[in-house]
Structure formats: structure tokens, C-alpha cells
Design an enzyme around this catalytic site. Sequence first.
Site: not given
Length: 181
Positions: A131, A134
Site C-alpha cells: 500500500c 500507507c
Amino acid sequence: MSIEQLKEQIPDFAKDVRLNLSSMASDESLSPQAKYGLFVACAIATRNPTVTAALEAVAAAHLSAAALTAAKTAAALMAMNNVYYRFVHLATNKEYATMPARLRMNAIANPGVDKADFELWSLAVSAINGCGTCIDAHERVLKEAGVSAASIQTAVRFAAIIQSVAVAIEAAAVTVPLAAE
């Protein structure tokens, strides 16, 4: 299970993985809590029960109950957040980025351990789960907290090694008959 016992399960075709695991185990560039929390959070993120059991057993001797719980929490919350925010990032329709996530994640604000350690674990798990949103968010918080680029790189290196251990062990478990020569 010890690191040595885990290494014994890594097949010869993954000798480099064994050597990297040894290097990781002897690395003292992070605090014990940061290091062993990474072991736990990243092992859980691999979804490999052998690796998780081994690294949690190793880490248990170095972590408080609160730190062990926080490392597990980091893995669990990132499993949720990484899917959601990767979708928001990758979706062509940018409307999703304007919508509230409506996901509970109170433990990120109050993890019960040093916030920088929790962020480091979250970053490493986010790297395993792929991700980018993130990764950027956790890296930014870590830099603002004064965590060095070298420490951040070490955490991601640990994540890469732990993931490769899981893959090597899983690959060794698959046996396919070879064609006759």
C-alpha cells in the site's frame, strides 16, 4: 522455535534467504522493542503460521505483553487499512478519496507502546501488503518523529526478509514430479 530452527526449514535453493535471516537476527541497529515488534508484525503479515509461530516465540523473550499486543494490532489494522487505502489510491474514480473511511483505528493514536515503534511496524507491514498510500503516511510520521532513513530502511529490509522466509518455506512444501530427462 528458534531462528536456527526456522533457518533449518529454508531449502537450499533459498540459501540467500537463510543468510539474510541470520543477518537480520544479529542486527542491533534498532531498539529491541522495534526489532522484535517488527518480527511479530511482519510474520503475521506473511500469513504463514510456521514463520509467525517461530518469530513470535523469539520475540516473546524481548517484548513486554503490551508491545507484543501492539505488534499484533499493527498487523491487524494494516491488513484492513492497506486494502482500503490501496483501493482508494488505485481506483480511477477519485470520488472515493473524498469519502470518509469509517474504519475504526483508535489503536493507531494510542498503541500502548512508543508511537514511533508502532509506526515502524505499520510501515513494514504496509510494505509487505503493497500500500503506497500507507507507506507514505507512515514514513512521513516517522520522519517527523526524528526516525532516521537508515532505521526506516532497516524495517523494510526486515519485512522483505521475513516475507522471503515465508515464501521459501511454502515453496519447499510443494513437490511436483519432474519430467524424465
